[in-house]
Write an enzyme that holds these catalytic residues in place. Sequence first.
Site, PDB file in Angstrom:
ATOM      1  N   LYS A 172       0.873  -1.164   0.000  1.00  0.00           N
ATOM      2  CA  LYS A 172       0.000   0.000   0.000  1.00  0.00           C
ATOM      3  C   LYS A 172       0.916   1.221   0.000  1.00  0.00           C
ATOM      4  CE  LYS A 172      -1.603   3.008   2.172  1.00  0.00           C
ATOM      5  NZ  LYS A 172      -1.512   4.516   1.963  1.00  0.00           N
ATOM      6  N   GLY A 203      -4.715   3.576  -1.994  1.00  0.00           N
ATOM      7  CA  GLY A 203      -5.737   3.988  -1.036  1.00  0.00           C
ATOM      8  C   GLY A 203      -5.135   4.761   0.115  1.00  0.00           C
ATOM      9  N   GLY A 205      -4.416   5.557   4.295  1.00  0.00           N
ATOM     10  CA  GLY A 205      -4.043   4.758   5.451  1.00  0.00           C
ATOM     11  C   GLY A 205      -5.225   4.223   6.235  1.00  0.00           C
ATOM     12  N   GLU A 247       9.446   1.565  10.963  1.00  0.00           N
ATOM     13  CA  GLU A 247      10.497   2.564  10.778  1.00  0.00           C
ATOM     14  C   GLU A 247       9.787   3.904  10.816  1.00  0.00           C
ATOM     15  OE1 GLU A 247      12.360   5.437   9.552  1.00  0.00           O
ATOM     16  OE2 GLU A 247      12.357   4.568   7.543  1.00  0.00           O
ATOM     17  N   CYS A 281      13.600  11.087   7.328  1.00  0.00           N
ATOM     18  CA  CYS A 281      13.470  10.730   8.744  1.00  0.00           C
ATOM     19  C   CYS A 281      14.801  10.764   9.480  1.00  0.00           C
ATOM     20  CB  CYS A 281      12.810   9.358   8.883  1.00  0.00           C
ATOM     21  SG  CYS A 281      13.597   8.059   7.919  1.00  0.00           S
ATOM     22  N   GLU A 381       9.433  16.273  15.246  1.00  0.00           N
ATOM     23  CA  GLU A 381       9.909  16.132  13.871  1.00  0.00           C
ATOM     24  C   GLU A 381       9.151  17.103  12.967  1.00  0.00           C
ATOM     25  OE1 GLU A 381      11.125  12.430  11.075  1.00  0.00           O
ATOM     26  OE2 GLU A 381       9.066  12.398  11.806  1.00  0.00           O
TER      27      GLU A 381
END
Length: 474
Positions: A172, A203, A205, A247, A281, A381
Amino acid sequence: MTTGTDTLTRHWIDGTWQEGPGSIAVVNPATEETIAEVPAGGASEIDTAVVAARHAFPAWAATPLADRVATVLAIREGIKARSAEIAASITAEMGSPTKFANSVQVGMPIATSKGVAGLAESFPWTEEIGNSLVVREPIGVVGAVTPWNYPLHQVVAKVAPALVAGCTIVLKPSEVAPLTAGILADITREAGLPGGVFNVVHGTGPDAGEALAKHPLVDMVSFTGSVPAGRRVQEVAAATVKRVALELGGKSANIVLDDADLTQAVKLGLGNCFINGGQTCTAWTRLLVPESLHDQVVEMAVEQSAKYTVGDPTEESTRIGPMSSDRQRERVEHYITQGVEEGAELAAGGPGRPEGLERGAYVRPTIFSGVRPDMTIAQEEIFGPVLSVMPYADEDEAVEIANATVYGLAGAVFAGSQERGVEVAKRMRTGQVDVNGGAFNPLAPFGGYKQSGTGRELGRYGLEEFLEVKSIQL
């Protein structure tokens, strides 16, 4: 940019392109124009894909290892052959500058797929421990959920080792940048991957992602994304007690020690903060410097930041393109404004659009100085080109500040000697640390401590994530 083929706007399930109800617009963040649409898949499409992956699993798991490796290498060659098309797709769907898209966005998955294929032969698939034969077997059907910031690399980092392990996959991809996954699906077809082994369902989440994570026929979920979304994946996956690899985010610290080469530390530090427009990230978003060197380092960083031209991502000279979406632009703007309100000093950039860029999801690359550890911009973040320069009194305080967030994904140390840098790196509660600009290693384990996630990707450690371990007593 046009997608080039309508196969990029459909699901790829059981070796065929399939239509689906509803649609999600794919918007070029530089032009604000809709460049494609993908179907809005949900539980029904996920179920069809998972069932296909389940049916394909026994045969793929029984396929000789050499053949599985050959298929991964064939996919790698397909990526290389279509690298220009893939880079253009990434630039159009999420704004990554052309030069970066070609060298990194496409270059990394080429390197990581080669790495995992190369270690397969020497990997300890079986071993003897006393009177036991220990065997490693594929875990089964893998549900992969990937983000928009590296729309090919994050997919290949999961798909390549899963295929080598003998798993089948339902992917996905992010609905923000889904087109590259369609190109990859076409490449797997060209490589001769059997139907059902690799499937793509588009699609959101909450709809497709949650349906995949909780599906009872999915044996493992490998997720890359935000901490809140990762928590949700764990929650819905817990009902079937499946393996979950996460992650997640990061707030990486770059510790510059008093004997470091400041020119190198600032140049590489800023580059690793502004990488991919800061939408990375592992970005080194906190620059920790001795109090006595703070003002000098800030001045150097501001001077260096002038080289980071912001603009049209299709221009070779552009180093920072738009944020991936207007929503992401608003998020970054909010944090910059909050930094000002909490008392951080603006050394460069600030709120508002860059001059001459009134259209598109652009922000001003920003440097804050005198940032305190308790400030929001030092804790959360941001995922944009925003650097926080933070003074510290001594080495112990530097390590304390570096470890004082909920994250622990990456980091850096610059020191006068490698030995001193390594000693400080060992004290940092984070999954990956670069010392004096150590190069990225696609065979080294990648993953985080604390709320940066669970499990590891890349190399041998990434392959192990997709395997079960069985003991046979003789």
